[in-house]
Design a protein around this motif. Structure first.
Motif, PDB file in Angstrom:
ATOM      1  N   GLY A  34      71.351  33.562  21.913  1.00  0.00           N
ATOM      2  CA  GLY A  34      72.026  32.391  22.473  1.00  0.00           C
ATOM      3  C   GLY A  34      73.029  32.785  23.536  1.00  0.00           C
ATOM      4  N   ASN A  83      79.632  24.663  22.831  1.00  0.00           N
ATOM      5  CA  ASN A  83      78.265  24.585  23.338  1.00  0.00           C
ATOM      6  C   ASN A  83      77.278  24.226  22.229  1.00  0.00           C
ATOM      7  OD1 ASN A  83      76.239  25.178  25.566  1.00  0.00           O
ATOM      8  ND2 ASN A  83      75.581  26.662  24.048  1.00  0.00           N
ATOM      9  N   ALA A  84      77.494  24.797  21.032  1.00  0.00           N
ATOM     10  CA  ALA A  84      76.599  24.519  19.908  1.00  0.00           C
ATOM     11  C   ALA A  84      76.654  23.061  19.480  1.00  0.00           C
ATOM     12  CB  ALA A  84      76.950  25.425  18.732  1.00  0.00           C
ATOM     13  N   GLN A 100      76.860  20.548  21.496  1.00  0.00           N
ATOM     14  CA  GLN A 100      76.226  19.676  22.479  1.00  0.00           C
ATOM     15  C   GLN A 100      74.850  19.238  21.978  1.00  0.00           C
ATOM     16  OE1 GLN A 100      77.739  18.625  25.400  1.00  0.00           O
ATOM     17  NE2 GLN A 100      79.499  19.675  24.516  1.00  0.00           N
ATOM     18  N   PRO A 101      74.483  17.978  22.184  1.00  0.00           N
ATOM     19  CA  PRO A 101      73.157  17.526  21.751  1.00  0.00           C
ATOM     20  C   PRO A 101      72.059  18.265  22.505  1.00  0.00           C
ATOM     21  CG  PRO A 101      74.214  15.854  23.123  1.00  0.00           C
ATOM     22  CD  PRO A 101      75.254  16.890  22.836  1.00  0.00           C
ATOM     23  N   ARG A 102      70.979  18.536  21.819  1.00  0.00           N
ATOM     24  CA  ARG A 102      69.859  19.244  22.438  1.00  0.00           C
ATOM     25  C   ARG A 102      69.206  18.368  23.500  1.00  0.00           C
ATOM     26  NH1 ARG A 102      64.360  19.869  22.128  1.00  0.00           N
ATOM     27  NH2 ARG A 102      64.009  18.311  20.504  1.00  0.00           N
ATOM     28  N   ARG A 103      68.858  18.983  24.617  1.00  0.00           N
ATOM     29  CA  ARG A 103      68.158  18.261  25.681  1.00  0.00           C
ATOM     30  C   ARG A 103      66.712  18.044  25.254  1.00  0.00           C
ATOM     31  NH1 ARG A 103      68.335  20.531  31.758  1.00  0.00           N
ATOM     32  NH2 ARG A 103      66.821  22.026  30.954  1.00  0.00           N
ATOM     33  N   GLU A 104      66.288  16.814  25.178  1.00  0.00           N
ATOM     34  CA  GLU A 104      64.965  16.489  24.661  1.00  0.00           C
ATOM     35  C   GLU A 104      64.005  16.098  25.778  1.00  0.00           C
ATOM     36  OE1 GLU A 104      65.666  13.564  21.644  1.00  0.00           O
ATOM     37  OE2 GLU A 104      66.339  15.074  20.184  1.00  0.00           O
ATOM     38  N   PRO A 126      64.128  27.332  17.867  1.00  0.00           N
ATOM     39  CA  PRO A 126      65.326  28.177  17.747  1.00  0.00           C
ATOM     40  C   PRO A 126      65.158  29.487  18.509  1.00  0.00           C
ATOM     41  CG  PRO A 126      64.664  27.301  15.597  1.00  0.00           C
ATOM     42  CD  PRO A 126      63.548  26.985  16.557  1.00  0.00           C
ATOM     43  N   LYS A 127      66.208  29.900  19.180  1.00  0.00           N
ATOM     44  CA  LYS A 127      66.176  31.169  19.896  1.00  0.00           C
ATOM     45  C   LYS A 127      66.255  32.329  18.922  1.00  0.00           C
ATOM     46  CE  LYS A 127      68.339  29.275  24.070  1.00  0.00           C
ATOM     47  NZ  LYS A 127      69.491  29.327  24.996  1.00  0.00           N
ATOM     48  N   GLU A 165      61.330  25.866  24.979  1.00  0.00           N
ATOM     49  CA  GLU A 165      62.577  25.218  25.375  1.00  0.00           C
ATOM     50  C   GLU A 165      62.494  23.712  25.170  1.00  0.00           C
ATOM     51  OE1 GLU A 165      65.077  24.655  29.528  1.00  0.00           O
ATOM     52  OE2 GLU A 165      64.150  26.603  29.112  1.00  0.00           O
ATOM     53  N   GLY A 197      62.564  22.630  21.568  1.00  0.00           N
ATOM     54  CA  GLY A 197      63.787  22.947  20.834  1.00  0.00           C
ATOM     55  C   GLY A 197      63.596  24.052  19.818  1.00  0.00           C
TER      56      GLY A 197
END
Length: 255
Positions: free
Chosen positions: A62, A26-27, A29-33, A56-57, A51, A54
């Motif tokens: 996570g 999962n980490a 995976q490209p961030r949804r922009e 950081p949580k 969100e 992007g």
């Protein structure tokens, strides 16, 4: 002499390995922009802004391996629901040409910064339903408690995030699928605990779609300007805040 200290069982070792692999996958995976249409009904605009940007949580906030497994089971159940509806006489399209490699139906606006992908489009349904077509189909999986609440109150009242998603999708799919906003969507909910199914028609709510569209624009504009939108609450012990993966970050910031 007996040793009463806990010793990891086979299941502990295997589960740890599985969950670690899922978290790593999962980490990667490209961030949804972009702002997802499925998320715009969330109660807190600032959380949506974090969100989208992007941010950081918070540490430990996570997705766990177990949560990722729950997501995967939901996707598998959705695939089963598609097969069941096909068998029941629905002409349901989930990808262009209904090919496994076909592009998923969806929309992109605001230069691609707001997007959504629909679960399916119904082109024909059993006559007994009197369902106008084309119609949007959206499917969600739930635990027994949430499923019972949805059956009792309807999706609009019990799950406003889903209702907002449906309204947005009906609105923004109209140019690609003329008439889809004129017909009620079919919403399917699967009880993950019992395999019970709930279905209901959801008429197009133009006011809700407009409010969610305005919200998306507001989030984009505030983020571009470097401005923080208001929190949903005045105290960090508010129930939405306790569940938020950006709660510590949010409450460290000035009002």
């Amino acid at each position: 002499m007996l040793d009463y200290n806990h010793r990891p069982k086979v299941a502990d070792h295997v589960n740890a390995a599985v969950d670690a692999a899922l978290v790593t996958e999962n980490a990667a995976q490209p961030r949804r922009e972009y702002l997802g249409g499925s998320r715009l009904g969330h109660a807190c605009e600032r959380a949506l802004q974090f969100e989208f940007a992007g941010a950081p949580k918070d540490e430990g906030a996570g997705f766990s391996g177990q949560t990722l497994r729950i997501f995967a089971i939901g996707h598998a159940l959705e695939d089963l629901a598609i097969r069941w509806l096909h068998a029941a006489g629905f002409d349901l399209y989930t990808r262009r040409g209904n090919r496994p490699d076909g592009e998923q139906f969806g929309f992109a606006i605001a230069r691609g910064r707001i997007r959504g992908h629909v679960d399916g489009i119904i082109a024909a349904a059993p006559d007994t339903l009197s369902l106008g077509v084309p119609a949007l189909w959206e499917c969600k999986t739930m635990n027994a408690r949430n499923w019972r609440e949805t059956v009792a109150k309807g999706v609009t009242v019990s799950k406003p995030v889903y209702a907002a998603q449906i309204a947005l999708y009906q609105a923004y799919m109209e140019p690609a699928v003329p008439g889809i906003s004129e017909n009620p969507a079919l919403f399917t909910a699967i009880n993950k605990d019992t395999a019970e199914l709930h279905h209901e028609f959801v008429p197009f709510d133009v006011d809700l779609a407009q409010r969610m569209s305005d919200r998306a624009v507001r989030i984009l504009q505030a983020t571009d300007a470097g401005e923080l939108l208001p929190r949903i609450a005045r105290e960090p012990d508010f129930h939405e805040c306790r569940l938020c993966p950006w709660a510590k970050r949010c409450w460290r910031l000035a009002v």
